[in-house]
Design an enzyme around this catalytic site. Structure first.
Site, PDB file in Angstrom:
ATOM      1  N   SER A 171     -84.726 -39.055 -63.330  1.00 10.29           N
ATOM      2  CA  SER A 171     -83.742 -38.405 -62.490  1.00 10.29           C
ATOM      3  C   SER A 171     -83.929 -36.843 -62.719  1.00 10.29           C
ATOM      4  CB  SER A 171     -82.284 -38.730 -63.224  1.00 10.29           C
ATOM      5  OG  SER A 171     -81.423 -37.761 -62.692  1.00 10.29           O
ATOM      6  N   GLY A 208     -80.890 -52.351 -54.367  1.00 11.22           N
ATOM      7  CA  GLY A 208     -80.367 -50.786 -54.135  1.00 11.22           C
ATOM      8  C   GLY A 208     -80.916 -50.139 -52.720  1.00 11.22           C
ATOM      9  N   ILE A 239     -82.870 -47.545 -52.761  1.00 14.96           N
ATOM     10  CA  ILE A 239     -84.438 -47.202 -52.914  1.00 14.96           C
ATOM     11  C   ILE A 239     -85.103 -48.541 -53.114  1.00 14.96           C
ATOM     12  CG2 ILE A 239     -86.213 -46.182 -54.450  1.00 14.96           C
ATOM     13  CD1 ILE A 239     -84.294 -44.001 -55.082  1.00 14.96           C
ATOM     14  N   LYS A 290     -75.778 -44.820 -62.270  1.00 15.30           N
ATOM     15  CA  LYS A 290     -76.343 -43.595 -61.868  1.00 15.30           C
ATOM     16  C   LYS A 290     -75.207 -42.561 -61.713  1.00 15.30           C
ATOM     17  CE  LYS A 290     -76.784 -45.036 -57.102  1.00 15.30           C
ATOM     18  NZ  LYS A 290     -75.931 -46.086 -57.053  1.00 15.30           N
ATOM     19  N   ASP A 344     -81.523 -57.970 -59.540  1.00 16.55           N
ATOM     20  CA  ASP A 344     -80.506 -56.996 -59.330  1.00 16.55           C
ATOM     21  C   ASP A 344     -79.087 -57.649 -59.988  1.00 16.55           C
ATOM     22  OD1 ASP A 344     -78.563 -55.028 -58.167  1.00 16.55           O
ATOM     23  OD2 ASP A 344     -80.338 -54.291 -57.371  1.00 16.55           O
ATOM     24  N   ASP A 356     -78.755 -59.660 -64.858  1.00 14.74           N
ATOM     25  CA  ASP A 356     -78.446 -58.300 -65.633  1.00 14.74           C
ATOM     26  C   ASP A 356     -79.377 -58.186 -66.742  1.00 14.74           C
ATOM     27  OD1 ASP A 356     -77.434 -56.218 -67.440  1.00 14.74           O
ATOM     28  OD2 ASP A 356     -75.321 -56.839 -66.231  1.00 14.74           O
ATOM     29  N   TYR A 412     -75.356 -39.603 -68.562  1.00 19.59           N
ATOM     30  CA  TYR A 412     -76.482 -40.085 -67.771  1.00 19.59           C
ATOM     31  C   TYR A 412     -77.613 -39.645 -67.843  1.00 19.59           C
ATOM     32  CZ  TYR A 412     -79.017 -41.030 -63.389  1.00 19.59           C
ATOM     33  OH  TYR A 412     -79.689 -41.120 -62.614  1.00 19.59           O
TER      34      TYR A 412
END
Length: 184
Positions: free
Chosen positions: A138, A12, A14, A98, A33, A67, A161
């Protein structure tokens, strides 16, 4: 000094930037990933941009398409690391879904991809004596009526989320507390 890390969600935005910085600072990385929200191309770019030799990259950047909902995938990754003499010493956990709007439409997918996957990861970490984790939470877990957000701001989830992130933080807290009691 910790030198072998597992980066979840490493392809991803980040994750790939973090991989680049860690490689440049001589860390050995295992990256997993699912490519649900990313592309393997980002890690190919990391290899190129790092300016490290091909041999260095081969010895220090191991990429797994997998996964975290699959316990066997995580188990194999930790076994592979041990087998080559580089047991994973810490995890930077960036993997997860996300999208706030998606989480409202399909909350069970978020619980499975975020919470169940993290539980699977923690279980395997504990089995492998790996007790260091950095978790990407988050700001959405905090009360949006607050002007300034910090870790003392009231927690108030407004969507699935954020709920999954709060539950994961509680899970991590409980796992850490148990390990403190057990002297780890």
């Amino acid at each position: 000094l910790m030198k072998t890390l597992l980066i979840t969600g490493g392809a991803g935005f980040i994750g790939s930037h973090l991989c680049l910085i860690l490689l440049k600072n001589n860390y050995s990385l295992f990256v997993i990933d699912s490519y649900i929200n990313s592309s393997p191309k980002s890690l190919e770019r990391v290899k190129f941009i790092s300016n490290k030799s091909k041999e260095y990259i081969e010895n220090n950047l191991r990429i797994f398409h997998g996964d975290l909902r699959d316990k066997n995938t995580i188990k194999k990754l930790f076994l592979k690391a041990k087998d080559i003499g580089l047991p994973i010493e810490g995890v930077i956990h960036l993997a997860g879904l996300k999208s706030v709007s998606e989480s409202i439409i399909n909350p069970s997918n978020y619980w499975e991809n975020n919470v169940i996957a993290t539980k699977n990861l923690l279980d395997e970490m504990i089995k492998n004596d790996c007790f260091t984790i950095v978790f990407s939470s988050s700001a959405s877990i905090y009360d949006t009526n607050s002007r300034i957000l910090n870790e003392n701001t009231n927690i108030k989830a407004l969507h699935p989320y954020a709920n999954t992130k709060i539950v994961i933080e509680k899970l991590l807290h409980d796992a850490f507390s148990v390990n403190l009691v057990n002297g780890v």
